[in-house]
Design a protein around this motif. Structure first.
Motif, PDB file in Angstrom:
ATOM      1  N   VAL A 151      16.683 -18.539  63.951  1.00 57.62           N
ATOM      2  CA  VAL A 151      17.561 -18.280  65.100  1.00 57.62           C
ATOM      3  C   VAL A 151      19.023 -18.367  64.672  1.00 57.62           C
ATOM      4  CG1 VAL A 151      15.908 -19.190  66.802  1.00 57.62           C
ATOM      5  CG2 VAL A 151      17.649 -20.711  65.831  1.00 57.62           C
ATOM      6  N   ASN A 152      19.904 -17.712  65.428  1.00 58.19           N
ATOM      7  CA  ASN A 152      21.337 -17.843  65.141  1.00 58.19           C
ATOM      8  C   ASN A 152      21.911 -18.999  65.971  1.00 58.19           C
ATOM      9  OD1 ASN A 152      21.842 -16.920  67.726  1.00 58.19           O
ATOM     10  ND2 ASN A 152      22.488 -14.874  67.101  1.00 58.19           N
ATOM     11  N   SER A 153      23.235 -19.146  65.942  1.00 57.27           N
ATOM     12  CA  SER A 153      23.825 -20.319  66.591  1.00 57.27           C
ATOM     13  C   SER A 153      23.682 -20.261  68.114  1.00 57.27           C
ATOM     14  CB  SER A 153      25.297 -20.462  66.198  1.00 57.27           C
ATOM     15  OG  SER A 153      25.991 -19.282  66.524  1.00 57.27           O
ATOM     16  N   GLU A 154      23.383 -19.071  68.660  1.00 57.72           N
ATOM     17  CA  GLU A 154      23.147 -18.957  70.110  1.00 57.72           C
ATOM     18  C   GLU A 154      21.652 -19.061  70.446  1.00 57.72           C
ATOM     19  OE1 GLU A 154      26.222 -17.045  69.326  1.00 57.72           O
ATOM     20  OE2 GLU A 154      26.816 -18.899  70.331  1.00 57.72           O
ATOM     21  N   ASN A 155      20.851 -19.375  69.441  1.00 61.35           N
ATOM     22  CA  ASN A 155      19.394 -19.448  69.590  1.00 61.35           C
ATOM     23  C   ASN A 155      18.715 -18.090  69.761  1.00 61.35           C
ATOM     24  OD1 ASN A 155      19.878 -22.194  69.464  1.00 61.35           O
ATOM     25  ND2 ASN A 155      18.158 -22.645  70.807  1.00 61.35           N
ATOM     26  N   ARG A 156      19.443 -17.019  69.489  1.00 57.71           N
ATOM     27  CA  ARG A 156      18.771 -15.715  69.487  1.00 57.71           C
ATOM     28  C   ARG A 156      17.922 -15.612  68.214  1.00 57.71           C
ATOM     29  NH1 ARG A 156      20.884  -9.435  69.875  1.00 57.71           N
ATOM     30  NH2 ARG A 156      18.757  -8.640  69.756  1.00 57.71           N
ATOM     31  N   ILE A 157      16.704 -15.120  68.374  1.00 59.48           N
ATOM     32  CA  ILE A 157      15.810 -15.018  67.219  1.00 59.48           C
ATOM     33  C   ILE A 157      16.242 -13.845  66.345  1.00 59.48           C
ATOM     34  CG2 ILE A 157      13.424 -14.576  66.498  1.00 59.48           C
ATOM     35  CD1 ILE A 157      12.537 -16.131  68.991  1.00 59.48           C
ATOM     36  N   THR A 158      16.416 -14.134  65.060  1.00 58.59           N
ATOM     37  CA  THR A 158      16.892 -13.099  64.136  1.00 58.59           C
ATOM     38  C   THR A 158      15.825 -12.682  63.129  1.00 58.59           C
ATOM     39  OG1 THR A 158      17.818 -14.841  62.740  1.00 58.59           O
ATOM     40  CG2 THR A 158      19.313 -13.794  64.310  1.00 58.59           C
ATOM     41  N   ALA A 159      14.790 -13.480  62.962  1.00 57.44           N
ATOM     42  CA  ALA A 159      13.739 -13.095  62.007  1.00 57.44           C
ATOM     43  C   ALA A 159      12.463 -13.890  62.259  1.00 57.44           C
ATOM     44  CB  ALA A 159      14.217 -13.340  60.578  1.00 57.44           C
ATOM     45  N   PHE A 160      11.350 -13.262  61.918  1.00 59.32           N
ATOM     46  CA  PHE A 160      10.054 -13.944  61.898  1.00 59.32           C
ATOM     47  C   PHE A 160       9.594 -14.002  60.450  1.00 59.32           C
ATOM     48  CE2 PHE A 160      10.213 -12.352  66.227  1.00 59.32           C
ATOM     49  CZ  PHE A 160       9.652 -13.392  66.957  1.00 59.32           C
ATOM     50  N   HIS A 161       9.157 -15.160  60.035  1.00 56.53           N
ATOM     51  CA  HIS A 161       8.628 -15.309  58.681  1.00 56.53           C
ATOM     52  C   HIS A 161       7.168 -15.756  58.789  1.00 56.53           C
ATOM     53  CE1 HIS A 161      12.749 -15.034  57.273  1.00 56.53           C
ATOM     54  NE2 HIS A 161      13.090 -16.049  58.028  1.00 56.53           N
ATOM     55  N   SER A 162       6.274 -14.781  58.609  1.00 62.20           N
ATOM     56  CA  SER A 162       4.854 -15.123  58.697  1.00 62.20           C
ATOM     57  C   SER A 162       4.406 -15.783  57.404  1.00 62.20           C
ATOM     58  CB  SER A 162       4.024 -13.859  58.917  1.00 62.20           C
ATOM     59  OG  SER A 162       4.329 -13.317  60.168  1.00 62.20           O
ATOM     60  N   LYS A 163       3.433 -16.680  57.544  1.00 65.55           N
ATOM     61  CA  LYS A 163       2.846 -17.255  56.345  1.00 65.55           C
ATOM     62  C   LYS A 163       1.982 -16.188  55.684  1.00 65.55           C
ATOM     63  CE  LYS A 163      -0.884 -18.973  59.160  1.00 65.55           C
ATOM     64  NZ  LYS A 163      -1.587 -20.029  59.815  1.00 65.55           N
ATOM     65  N   PRO A 164       1.726 -16.230  54.386  1.00 64.66           N
ATOM     66  CA  PRO A 164       2.262 -17.199  53.420  1.00 64.66           C
ATOM     67  C   PRO A 164       3.722 -16.891  53.081  1.00 64.66           C
ATOM     68  CG  PRO A 164       0.941 -15.546  52.291  1.00 64.66           C
ATOM     69  CD  PRO A 164       0.859 -15.228  53.747  1.00 64.66           C
ATOM     70  N   HIS A 165       4.490 -17.940  52.810  1.00 65.45           N
ATOM     71  CA  HIS A 165       5.907 -17.777  52.517  1.00 65.45           C
ATOM     72  C   HIS A 165       6.143 -17.542  51.020  1.00 65.45           C
ATOM     73  CE1 HIS A 165       6.612 -18.847  56.590  1.00 65.45           C
ATOM     74  NE2 HIS A 165       6.022 -20.012  56.451  1.00 65.45           N
ATOM     75  N   GLU A 166       7.153 -16.727  50.755  1.00 68.88           N
ATOM     76  CA  GLU A 166       7.518 -16.435  49.383  1.00 68.88           C
ATOM     77  C   GLU A 166       7.981 -17.716  48.688  1.00 68.88           C
ATOM     78  OE1 GLU A 166      10.691 -13.487  47.388  1.00 68.88           O
ATOM     79  OE2 GLU A 166       9.960 -12.855  49.371  1.00 68.88           O
ATOM     80  N   LYS A 167       7.483 -17.918  47.495  1.00 70.10           N
ATOM     81  CA  LYS A 167       7.849 -19.131  46.735  1.00 70.10           C
ATOM     82  C   LYS A 167       9.335 -19.124  46.398  1.00 70.10           C
ATOM     83  CE  LYS A 167       4.556 -22.132  45.207  1.00 70.10           C
ATOM     84  NZ  LYS A 167       4.592 -22.719  46.551  1.00 70.10           N
ATOM     85  N   GLY A 168       9.939 -20.305  46.451  1.00 71.29           N
ATOM     86  CA  GLY A 168      11.336 -20.426  46.035  1.00 71.29           C
ATOM     87  C   GLY A 168      12.335 -19.998  47.106  1.00 71.29           C
ATOM     88  N   LYS A 169      11.826 -19.546  48.265  1.00 70.39           N
ATOM     89  CA  LYS A 169      12.735 -19.201  49.366  1.00 70.39           C
ATOM     90  C   LYS A 169      12.804 -20.364  50.336  1.00 70.39           C
ATOM     91  CE  LYS A 169      13.499 -14.385  49.707  1.00 70.39           C
ATOM     92  NZ  LYS A 169      13.645 -13.254  50.603  1.00 70.39           N
ATOM     93  N   TYR A 170      13.955 -20.492  50.979  1.00 74.03           N
ATOM     94  CA  TYR A 170      14.138 -21.624  51.878  1.00 74.03           C
ATOM     95  C   TYR A 170      14.154 -21.159  53.330  1.00 74.03           C
ATOM     96  CZ  TYR A 170      15.552 -23.790  47.525  1.00 74.03           C
ATOM     97  OH  TYR A 170      15.573 -24.249  46.248  1.00 74.03           O
ATOM     98  N   PHE A 171      13.434 -21.913  54.170  1.00 72.06           N
ATOM     99  CA  PHE A 171      13.349 -21.560  55.585  1.00 72.06           C
ATOM    100  C   PHE A 171      13.666 -22.767  56.448  1.00 72.06           C
ATOM    101  CE2 PHE A 171      10.272 -18.862  53.362  1.00 72.06           C
ATOM    102  CZ  PHE A 171      10.757 -17.618  53.712  1.00 72.06           C
ATOM    103  N   ARG A 172      14.278 -22.488  57.588  1.00 68.71           N
ATOM    104  CA  ARG A 172      14.453 -23.541  58.559  1.00 68.71           C
ATOM    105  C   ARG A 172      13.074 -23.921  59.091  1.00 68.71           C
ATOM    106  NH1 ARG A 172      18.373 -23.547  63.840  1.00 68.71           N
ATOM    107  NH2 ARG A 172      17.734 -25.605  64.548  1.00 68.71           N
ATOM    108  N   ASN A 173      12.878 -25.205  59.333  1.00 65.76           N
ATOM    109  CA  ASN A 173      11.592 -25.671  59.838  1.00 65.76           C
ATOM    110  C   ASN A 173      11.541 -25.474  61.356  1.00 65.76           C
ATOM    111  OD1 ASN A 173       9.324 -27.041  60.643  1.00 65.76           O
ATOM    112  ND2 ASN A 173       9.703 -28.847  59.374  1.00 65.76           N
ATOM    113  N   LEU A 174      11.223 -24.253  61.755  1.00 65.09           N
ATOM    114  CA  LEU A 174      11.121 -23.911  63.170  1.00 65.09           C
ATOM    115  C   LEU A 174       9.850 -23.105  63.365  1.00 65.09           C
ATOM    116  CD1 LEU A 174      14.528 -22.712  64.664  1.00 65.09           C
ATOM    117  CD2 LEU A 174      13.215 -24.782  65.205  1.00 65.09           C
TER     118      LEU A 174
END
Ligand code: ZN
Length: 432
Positions: A151-174
Motif C-alpha cells: 500500500v502507499n502512504s494513503e493506504n491505496r493498494i499498489t501491488a499484490f505479491h502472490s506466494k511463492p515470493h522471489e528470493k532476495g526481494k523484500y516485502f512489507r509484512n501485510l
C-alpha cells in the motif's frame, strides 16, 4: 455511529477443508466448532452485533448441513438466504451468480476465518476512502508463504505479491486477511460461470482500473485451515483473547526505538546493506507477538531531511526489516518514523523536511498517531530505547520507560537492561 446505508454480507462457505479431513467428513469446514459453536455462527453473531442482518451464504460441500442448522436465520436474529454452487467456481463465481441482490457495497467473509473486529470502523474507512474494494490487511507470522499486499502512504493498494515470493526481494509484512468490502461495480469484471479467485485473479487485474484500499488492523483474524491452527484458535477463544483484541477495547503496546534496539547501530543508517537485525531483538519481538501487547517501532530518521536517502529507499530498508523478522516468524504491528530535522542551512539538505515538527522524538506526535490508529492505552504501555530522546518521549506520553544497550543519557528511565529481549521479558513477566 449510525450508518445510512444498510450493508449486506456474503459468506463464502463452500470449502471442503481437506487438511482437516477427520473433522470435515460429515460437516463442511465453516461448521467446525470454535468453543461451543460453529465458526459460521460466530461470524453471524458478529454481523448482527453491527446491525448487518441481511446475509447470503454461498455453499457447495454438504450445503444441507449449513442450511439445516441456520434455516432462514430467524433463530439467530438475522435473515439468511443461500446460494448453492453446483460446481465450485472459485471465490468469484458464486458472488457473480447473486449479483442481482448486490446493489450496494457489501461485506465478504470466508466461512473458515475466525474473526472479531469493529466492523463500524472498517465500514467507515471504506466510505471515507470512496474505495471500490477494501481489503482487510494484517502483518502475520509467516509472511514468506502468504499472499502479500503493498500500500502507499494513503493506504491505496499498489501491488499484490502472490506466494511463492522471489528470493532476495523484500516485502512489507501485510497479508490479505480475506475480509472485504466490495462495491457492486467490481462485479462487472467477473465473467459468469468462469472459475476464478478474488485475490489471485480478479483483484490484481483491476488495480489500474479501480481504487483498492487496504484497511490495516491488529484485530483477530485467523483461518482454521489446519489442525494446528484450529487448536490455536480454540485456545485463543477460550482465553478471551479473540474478543479482547477488538478495536473497541484499548490495547497496551511496547514501543521500541529502531537503531541500536532492533538493528545494529550504524551512524546514520541509510543504505539497505547496513541493516542487520540484532538476534535478541528477533526473540524479543516474537515474545511480544505471543503476548497481547502491540509491537511498534518509533524512530527518528533525519537521513531523509539530510538527503542521505529518499523516502522510497527508507521504505525499502523497512521492508527488509519486516522481511528478515518475518523469516523468523516475528512481526511488527507498525513502524512510525519522523523524516524531519530542525537544523537548517546545509547545502545538501531537503528544505521541505527541515522543520520543527511535532513527530520528532522526544515529541509525542508519532505516539499519538499510533494511539489513534490502534486505540492504545498509552499510560499502561512501555517505551524501550537507548537514548535520552526515547526515555523523554515515553515520559512525555506518561508511559513507563526502559533504557537498554549501555544507555548513557541524562534522563532517568524506570528500568535499565542490557538489551531488548531482557526488557521485554521484564515487561511480560511484570504484567502477568
Ligand atoms: Zn517529524
Amino acid at each position: 455511529m449510525i450508518r445510512v446505508v444498510k450493508m449486506k454480507a456474503v459468506i463464502l462457505a463452500g470449502g471442503k477443508g481437506t487438511r482437516l479431513a477427520s473433522l470435515t467428513k460429515e460437516i463442511p469446514k465453516p461448521m467446525i466448532n470454535v468453543g461451543d459453536k460453529p465458526i459460521l455462527e460466530h461470524q453471524i453473531e458478529l454481523l448482527k452485533e453491527f446491525g448487518i442482518t441481511d446475509i447470503t451464504i454461498i455453499t457447495h460441500y454438504l450445503s444441507e448441513v449449513i442450511e439445516n442448522y441456520f434455516g432462514n436465520g430467524g433463530k439467530f436474529g438475522v435473515d439468511i438466504s443461500y446460494f448453492r454452487e453446483e460446481e465450485p467456481l472459485g471465490t468469484c463465481g458464486g458472488i457473480k451468480e447473486i449479483e442481482d441482490n448486490l446493489t450496494e457495497d457489501f461485506l465478504i467473509f470466508y466461512g473458515d476465518v475466525m474473526l472479531n473486529m469493529d466492523l463500524d470502523r472498517l465500514i467507515s474507512f471504506h466510505y471515507a476512502k470512496k474505495s471500490a474494494c477494501t481489503l482487510v490487511l494484517h502483518p502475520n507470522d509467516h509472511p514468506y508463504d502468504s499472499d502479500l499486499v503493498e500500500v502507499n502512504s494513503e493506504n491505496r493498494i499498489t501491488a499484490f505479491h502472490s506466494k511463492p515470493h522471489e528470493k532476495g526481494k523484500y516485502f512489507r509484512n501485510l497479508a490479505n486477511a480475506a475480509i472485504y468490502i466490495m462495491s457492486p461495480k467490481i462485479l462487472r469484471y467477473i465473467g459468469k460461470g468462469k472459475k476464478a479467485d478474488l485475490a489471485k485473479d480478479l483483484f490484481p487485474s483491476l488495480l489500474d482500473k479501480e481504487m483498492f484500499y487496504g484497511y490495516i488492523t491488529a484485530e483477530y483474524q485467523k483461518d482454521v485451515g489446519t489442525p494446528k491452527r484450529l487448536e490455536e484458535v480454540n485456545k485463543d477463544y477460550k482465553s478471551g483473547k479473540i474478543a479482547r483484541l477488538n478495536m473497541k477495547n484499548k490495547r497496551q503496546a511496547i514501543f521500541m526505538d529502531r537503531d541500536g534496539v532492533i538493528n545494529r547501530e550504524v551512524n546514520h543508517l541509510h543504505k539497505i546493506e547496513q541493516l542487520e537485525i540484532l538476534p535478541d531483538a528477533i526473540r524479543a519481538v516474537k515474545n511480544i507477538n505471543r503476548s497481547e501487547f502491540l509491537a511498534i517501532v518509533i524512530t527518528n530518521q533525519p537521513v531523509i531531511a539530510r538527503n542521505m536517502c529518499s523516502v522510497a529507499e527508507l521504505d525499502e530498508i523497512h521492508r527488509k526489516l519486516e522481511t528478515l523478522l518475518g523469516e523468523d516468524k516475528a512481526k511488527l504491528d507498525a513502524i512510525y518514523y519522523c523524516p524531519h530535522h530542525p537544523d537548517k542551512g546545509y547545502p545538501e539538505e531537503r528544505v521541505e523536511y527541515k522543520i520543527d515538527c511535532e513527530c520528532r522524538k522526544p515529541k509525542t506526535g508519532l505516539l499519538k498517531k499510533a494511539e489513534e490508529e490502534f486505540n492504545i492505552d498509552l499510560k499502561n504501555s512501555f517505551f524501550v530505547g537507548d537514548a535520552d530522546r526515547d526515555i523523554l518521549c515515553g515520559k512525555n506520553a506518561g508511559m513507563k520507560t526502559i533504557a537498554i544497550g549501555g544507555f548513557r543519557g541524562k534522563e532517568k528511565p524506570d528500568r535499565l537492561f542490557s538489551n531488548l529481549e531482557e526488557a521485554v521479558d521484564f515487561i511480560l513477566e511484570s504484567s502477568h
